[in-house]
Design a protein around this motif. Structure first.
Motif, short mmCIF file in Angstrom:
data_model
loop_
_atom_site.label_atom_id
_atom_site.label_comp_id
_atom_site.label_asym_id
_atom_site.label_seq_id
_atom_site.Cartn_x
_atom_site.Cartn_y
_atom_site.Cartn_z
N ARG A 39 0.78 -1.21 -0.21
CA ARG A 39 -0.02 -0.11 -0.04
C ARG A 39 1.02 1.26 -0.04
NH1 ARG A 39 -4.34 -1.59 4.47
NH2 ARG A 39 -2.44 -2.99 5.29
N LEU A 40 2.09 0.98 0.62
CA LEU A 40 2.99 2.17 0.46
C LEU A 40 3.53 2.58 -0.70
CD1 LEU A 40 4.67 1.83 4.08
CD2 LEU A 40 2.84 3.69 3.51
N ALA A 41 3.86 1.23 -1.35
CA ALA A 41 4.40 1.34 -2.76
C ALA A 41 3.63 1.79 -3.92
CB ALA A 41 5.24 0.11 -2.97
N ALA A 42 2.39 1.35 -3.56
CA ALA A 42 1.19 1.77 -4.86
C ALA A 42 0.67 3.08 -4.72
CB ALA A 42 0.28 0.80 -4.72
N LYS A 43 1.13 4.00 -3.88
CA LYS A 43 0.54 5.31 -3.82
C LYS A 43 0.65 6.08 -5.20
CE LYS A 43 1.94 6.51 0.74
NZ LYS A 43 2.50 7.63 1.75
N LYS A 44 1.70 6.02 -5.80
CA LYS A 44 1.90 6.75 -7.40
C LYS A 44 0.76 5.89 -8.18
CE LYS A 44 4.97 7.36 -11.03
NZ LYS A 44 6.47 7.18 -11.44
N ALA A 45 0.85 4.56 -8.25
CA ALA A 45 -0.08 3.72 -9.08
C ALA A 45 -1.71 4.06 -8.90
CB ALA A 45 0.25 2.39 -8.78
N ARG A 46 -1.88 4.47 -7.60
CA ARG A 46 -3.26 4.66 -7.28
C ARG A 46 -3.73 5.87 -7.96
NH1 ARG A 46 -5.16 5.58 -2.13
NH2 ARG A 46 -7.26 4.87 -2.47
N LYS A 47 -2.84 6.82 -7.85
CA LYS A 47 -3.05 8.17 -8.51
C LYS A 47 -3.41 8.02 -9.99
CE LYS A 47 -0.53 10.92 -4.98
NZ LYS A 47 0.44 11.89 -4.89
N LEU A 48 -2.78 6.96 -10.59
CA LEU A 48 -2.70 6.67 -12.00
C LEU A 48 -3.85 5.86 -12.31
CD1 LEU A 48 1.04 6.25 -12.95
CD2 LEU A 48 -0.56 8.29 -13.24
N GLY A 49 -4.67 5.44 -11.26
CA GLY A 49 -6.02 4.74 -11.69
C GLY A 49 -5.90 3.36 -11.10
N THR A 50 -4.84 2.66 -10.78
CA THR A 50 -4.85 1.31 -10.14
C THR A 50 -5.50 1.16 -8.72
OG1 THR A 50 -2.69 0.75 -11.09
CG2 THR A 50 -3.05 -0.56 -9.30
N LYS A 51 -6.62 0.18 -8.65
CA LYS A 51 -7.15 0.03 -7.48
C LYS A 51 -6.49 -0.69 -6.60
CE LYS A 51 -10.57 2.49 -8.92
NZ LYS A 51 -10.80 3.72 -8.27
N VAL A 52 -6.32 -0.73 -5.11
CA VAL A 52 -5.91 -1.44 -4.20
C VAL A 52 -6.44 -2.30 -3.34
CG1 VAL A 52 -3.98 -1.68 -2.28
CG2 VAL A 52 -3.36 -0.39 -4.37
N MET A 53 -6.68 -3.46 -3.30
CA MET A 53 -7.41 -4.40 -2.31
C MET A 53 -6.69 -5.21 -1.52
SD MET A 53 -10.24 -7.10 -3.62
CE MET A 53 -10.77 -6.04 -4.71
N TYR A 54 -7.18 -5.20 -0.08
CA TYR A 54 -6.35 -5.76 1.13
C TYR A 54 -7.29 -6.89 1.65
CZ TYR A 54 -4.33 -6.54 5.72
OH TYR A 54 -3.82 -6.89 6.77
N THR A 55 -6.97 -8.14 1.56
CA THR A 55 -7.74 -9.09 2.43
C THR A 55 -7.02 -9.68 3.44
OG1 THR A 55 -8.75 -10.27 0.57
CG2 THR A 55 -8.53 -11.52 2.44
N ALA A 56 -7.89 -8.99 4.80
CA ALA A 56 -7.15 -9.46 6.28
C ALA A 56 -7.51 -10.86 6.65
CB ALA A 56 -7.71 -8.35 6.96
N HIS A 57 -6.71 -11.51 6.47
CA HIS A 57 -7.07 -13.02 6.91
C HIS A 57 -7.03 -13.12 8.48
CE1 HIS A 57 -6.39 -14.81 3.08
NE2 HIS A 57 -5.73 -13.64 2.92
N GLY A 58 -7.10 -12.37 9.04
CA GLY A 58 -7.12 -12.06 10.78
C GLY A 58 -6.37 -11.20 11.15
N PHE A 59 -6.69 -9.78 11.54
CA PHE A 59 -5.91 -8.63 12.12
C PHE A 59 -5.28 -9.06 13.33
CE2 PHE A 59 -9.41 -5.65 10.28
CZ PHE A 59 -8.78 -5.03 9.23
#
Length: 384
Positions: free
Chosen positions: A98-118
């Protein structure tokens, strides 16, 4: 410029993908997507459905400089990949993603996170809440969707976090093709192969030997149970860093004739066929796949009170839950099922019915809906 039909999956290891995600990859492939994965190779590096696999040093600890290396390589992969969606799993890789994808998100990439148990949960140590909760809350603002697999995590994420959307699915999904009941299994033959007497009363725990799974609790409870169940046998299926310590503890307590260390096994179905009670002493679970597999196979379960286990078990209705660290409750639960086979059968039958809501087909159907919210996929592209 329209992004290509390409998705990046990020997780701790290739083994994680092989164990939990192959049906989801098949679904995405049927939608026409090219799949890349960024993991640490801890297995054979071959994952069905993945078109390109990147090997990154995703270590199990935060206290290593290799995570900086992993972050740098991951950012290069993301920036060059022009992905439509990045779907990350497990805490450390998900944080880096999620930190590495900041730039990609601004360009339209969607980021999804599945939490397998916080790692923070009701009853968790204060240190877990102090470390993981603020980190996950902060990172949620860089997340378009959080997917949770139990209701406690969903309540926290949907109420406290800043992700674009939050979803609940009924677990990662139990693959019924792998764990269907096989009534043709020769139970006595399996017992003989394992060196067990034919009249053994078997407790089975499928879990890697790590702190979270708490094998020590089980082992330290066995002497009292064995006095009342002379034909008791305990099967541990799994590997891990704490295995030598647990083997030493078993020897010190003179339980070597009772406890059998089976190592990593692929024949869980067969082992469950000779099991009288499936047990878990886990300190925390996102859901509890091992217990779910037992429930499919009509095996009664005894497990710790935990957010994941509570999704599967209503204590006294389809199994027994015991308080964390309470040996007396654990022993009483096991002995009650030993002395009351009719109750054990009732629990098993009720569990076999309840577990159906967690079948992989249901989880896939929910994830299909979620994916379609973030991908350019029409219902005409519905996988076969």
């Amino acid at each position: 410029m329209e992004k290509p039909k390409r998705i990046l999956i990020v997780a701790t290891s290739d083994i994680h993908l092989q164990v939990f995600h192959l049906p989801y990859f098949a679904m995405l492939k049927a939608m026409g997507y090219e799949l890349h994965a960024a993991v640490e190779v801890r297995g054979n590096g071959q994952v069905e459905g993945i078109d390109q696999l990147f090997n990154l040093p995703f270590k199990r600890t935060l206290f290593t400089t290799k995570l900086f290396t992993a972050y740098g390589k991951l950012k290069q992969i993301i920036d060059a990949g022009n992905y439509q969606l990045i779907h990350c799993h497990t805490p450390i890789p998900a944080a880096l993603t999620r930190l590495a994808a900041k730039k990609a998100r601004k360009l339209g990439t969607k980021v999804m996170y599945t939490a397998h148990g916080f790692h923070f949960y009701k009853g968790a140590p204060f240190g877990y809440w102090a470390t993981y909760y603020p980190a996950e809350r902060y990172l949620s603002r860089f997340t378009d969707a959080i997917v949770t697999i139990n209701k406690e995590d969903f309540d926290i994420a949907s109420g406290k976090f800043k992700a674009g959307q939050t979803f609940y699915i009924p677990g990662i999904g139990v693959d019924t093709k792998r764990f269907n009941v096989d009534n043709t299994i020769d139970k006595q033959k399996i017992k003989a192969q394992l060196g067990l007497p034919s009249d053994s009363f078997v407790l089975f725990y499928a879990a890697n030997f790590i702190y979270r799974k708490n094998h020590q609790f089980i082992i330290e409870s066995l002497s009292d149970i064995k006095r009342q169940i002379p034909n008791l046998k305990v099967l541990f299926a799994g590997s891990g860093v704490l295995l030598p310590a647990m083997q030493k503890l078993v020897a010190e307590l003179n339980l070597s004739d009772t406890v059998h260390f089976l190592g990593f096994r692929k024949d869980i179905n067969e082992l469950l066929s000779i099991t009288n009670i499936s047990i878990s002493a886990s300190r925390q679970e996102g859901l509890g796949l091992a217990l779910a597999e037992a429930m499919i196979n009509n095996v009664p379960v005894v497990a710790t009170v935990d957010r994941g286990h509570k999704e599967l078990i209503t204590s006294g209705v389809n199994g027994f839950l015991f308080a964390q660290g309470n040996q007396q409750e654990f022993k009483q639960s096991v002995l009650k099922l030993y002395h009351d086979p009719a109750l054990a059968k009732t629990f098993a039958n009720r569990s076999a019915e309840h577990i159906k809501k967690f079948f992989i087909e249901n989880s896939l159907a929910e994830m299909d809906k979620i994916y379609r919210k973030f991908l350019s996929v029409s219902k005409d592209d519905q996988p076969n």
